[in-house]
Write a protein that holds these residues in place. Structure first.
Motif, PDB file in Angstrom:
ATOM      1  N   GLN A 263       0.828  -1.213   0.000  1.00 42.12           N
ATOM      2  CA  GLN A 263       0.000   0.000   0.000  1.00 42.12           C
ATOM      3  C   GLN A 263       0.863   1.265   0.000  1.00 42.12           C
ATOM      4  O   GLN A 263       0.534   2.248  -0.664  1.00 42.12           O
ATOM      5  N   HIS A 264       1.967   1.237   0.748  1.00 39.54           N
ATOM      6  CA  HIS A 264       2.892   2.375   0.752  1.00 39.54           C
ATOM      7  C   HIS A 264       3.440   2.626  -0.652  1.00 39.54           C
ATOM      8  O   HIS A 264       3.496   3.784  -1.112  1.00 39.54           O
ATOM      9  N   LEU A 265       3.819   1.550  -1.359  1.00 34.69           N
ATOM     10  CA  LEU A 265       4.351   1.686  -2.716  1.00 34.69           C
ATOM     11  C   LEU A 265       3.275   2.204  -3.668  1.00 34.69           C
ATOM     12  O   LEU A 265       3.559   3.004  -4.563  1.00 34.69           O
ATOM     13  N   GLN A 266       2.048   1.746  -3.490  1.00 33.15           N
ATOM     14  CA  GLN A 266       0.952   2.227  -4.340  1.00 33.15           C
ATOM     15  C   GLN A 266       0.723   3.725  -4.152  1.00 33.15           C
ATOM     16  O   GLN A 266       0.442   4.435  -5.124  1.00 33.15           O
ATOM     17  N   ARG A 267       0.831   4.192  -2.921  1.00 37.94           N
ATOM     18  CA  ARG A 267       0.661   5.631  -2.675  1.00 37.94           C
ATOM     19  C   ARG A 267       1.783   6.429  -3.340  1.00 37.94           C
ATOM     20  O   ARG A 267       1.543   7.520  -3.879  1.00 37.94           O
ATOM     21  N   ARG A 268       2.987   5.891  -3.320  1.00 35.74           N
ATOM     22  CA  ARG A 268       4.105   6.581  -3.974  1.00 35.74           C
ATOM     23  C   ARG A 268       3.894   6.653  -5.491  1.00 35.74           C
ATOM     24  O   ARG A 268       4.194   7.670  -6.121  1.00 35.74           O
ATOM     25  N   VAL A 269       3.365   5.577  -6.069  1.00 36.34           N
ATOM     26  CA  VAL A 269       3.074   5.580  -7.510  1.00 36.34           C
ATOM     27  C   VAL A 269       2.017   6.634  -7.815  1.00 36.34           C
ATOM     28  O   VAL A 269       2.120   7.373  -8.811  1.00 36.34           O
ATOM     29  N   ALA A 270       0.994   6.725  -6.971  1.00 32.74           N
ATOM     30  CA  ALA A 270      -0.068   7.722  -7.191  1.00 32.74           C
ATOM     31  C   ALA A 270       0.499   9.134  -7.158  1.00 32.74           C
ATOM     32  O   ALA A 270       0.109   9.997  -7.972  1.00 32.74           O
ATOM     33  N   ARG A 271       1.429   9.394  -6.233  1.00 32.03           N
ATOM     34  CA  ARG A 271       2.031  10.727  -6.172  1.00 32.03           C
ATOM     35  C   ARG A 271       2.861  11.023  -7.422  1.00 32.03           C
ATOM     36  O   ARG A 271       2.850  12.146  -7.938  1.00 32.03           O
ATOM     37  N   LEU A 272       3.548  10.013  -7.920  1.00 35.36           N
ATOM     38  CA  LEU A 272       4.326  10.198  -9.151  1.00 35.36           C
ATOM     39  C   LEU A 272       3.414  10.493 -10.343  1.00 35.36           C
ATOM     40  O   LEU A 272       3.739  11.319 -11.204  1.00 35.36           O
ATOM     41  N   GLN A 273       2.276   9.815 -10.389  1.00 31.33           N
ATOM     42  CA  GLN A 273       1.332  10.073 -11.471  1.00 31.33           C
ATOM     43  C   GLN A 273       0.807  11.506 -11.408  1.00 31.33           C
ATOM     44  O   GLN A 273       0.616  12.154 -12.442  1.00 31.33           O
TER      45      GLN A 273
END
Length: 320
Positions: A263-273
């Motif tokens: 979930q932490h990695l998914q949030r980081r991907v969302a911020r990059l998007q």
């Protein structure tokens, strides 16, 4: 010469079946051993399936044999008519596993020129002893968990290597052999899934599909990795977003065995998007194409993480 467990079970089972049939004073007692040889299978569940099919095929064969011998007498022509009726009907009813064994049992009617209750009981008893002994021996299957966990570790090692190579390629270094590692990853996933299926089919009373689902998840992730690498190969410029993605790939590689990090990695991907969406438009075609492929790379990476997240959520839900 290596003698495997199945060979030992087959040989010992055949001997025990023949001894039982002999002690019960059954005619053609050696046939029980042959039936055991044919009934010992690779997995417990499949052996039970085969046993049921062979018993069903035997009942069907006896009915058709009685009709054929009553109609034409005890001669080869009657046996041929029996086969003409029995084989296609057994195939249609999906009882093909019992065709050969049932034909052998019916041949005893032809030899004895009788299908009396005695001979019907004798042949059916041979069938029951043969498949019964095979089932008993097939209940004893070695655990494959050590091999399965070994495949799991190898899959994660390959995944880690691929993610780090992608990060290395994003840094602008020379092309790395990621496609070669992707091929090796697929091979290990297939082997792991095959062994997990065998382990599951050896469990009659326990329903634990964790490892089979695990390798299926990794198989889906492999498809995402292929698409990610294809997009990565199309990036010709060094982009400022590449640094953050490299760090994300490295962190993912380091936390493959830590479900709580997904979930932490998914949030980081969302911020990059979000950063992609807010960044200035490209100023030339080369930059536009590179940024487009990097964005697609990020979308596939998001899907890769989602696959893992959904799998671990399902595991946690099943444990409650």
């Amino acid at each position: 010469m290596k003698i495997g467990l199945r060979t030992i079970k087959t040989a010992l089972g055949a001997v025990i079946a023949m001894v039982l049939a002999y002690e019960l004073r059954l005619d053609y007692w050696s046939t029980a051993g042959i039936i055991t040889i044919l009934s010992v299978q690779n997995t417990t569940r499949y052996s039970f399936s085969v046993a049921g099919l062979r018993i069903g095929a035997t009942i069907l064969a006896f009915m058709l044999a009685i009709f054929s011998f009553w109609l034409l007498g005890f001669n080869p022509w009657a046996f041929g008519v029996f086969l003409l009726l029995f084989i296609p009907l057994a195939m249609q009813l999906r009882l093909q596993e019992g065709i050969v064994v049932s034909a052998v049992l019916v041949s005893h009617f032809l030899i004895e020129k009788s299908y009396s209750w005695y001979w019907l009981g004798n042949e059916f008893a041979l069938m029951l002893i043969g498949v019964g002994v095979a089932l008993l021996f097939n209940l004893f299957m070695p655990s494959l968990m050590a091999q399965i966990k070994g495949f799991q570790q190898e899959v994660e090692a390959q995944l880690r290597q691929i993610l780090l190579q992608m990060a290395q390629q994003l840094s602008g270094t020379e092309k790395v052999p990621t496609w070669q590692h992707l091929g090796a990853l697929l091979t290990v996933i297939r082997k792991g899934r095959e062994w997990a299926s065998r382990q599951q089919d050896n469990q009659l009373l326990v329903e634990n599909d964790f490892y089979r689902s695990y390798f299926e998840m990794r198989r889906n992730q492999y498809e995402m990795l292929r698409q990610m690498q294809a997009n990565l190969d199309q990036i010709t410029l060094s982009l400022k977003e590449s640094t953050a993605i490299r760090e994300l790939l490295a962190e993912t590689a380091a936390s493959l065995a830590q479900p709580q990090k997904v979930q932490h990695l998914q949030r980081r991907v969302a911020r990059l998007q979000d950063k992609f969406d807010q960044a200035p438009l490209p100023t030339n075609r080369a930059e536009f194409e590179s940024r487009a492929h990097l964005y697609l790379f990020l979308l596939d990476f998001e899907t890769l993480l989602t696959l893992a997240g959904d799998f671990y959520d399902k595991v946690i839900l099943n444990e409650k």
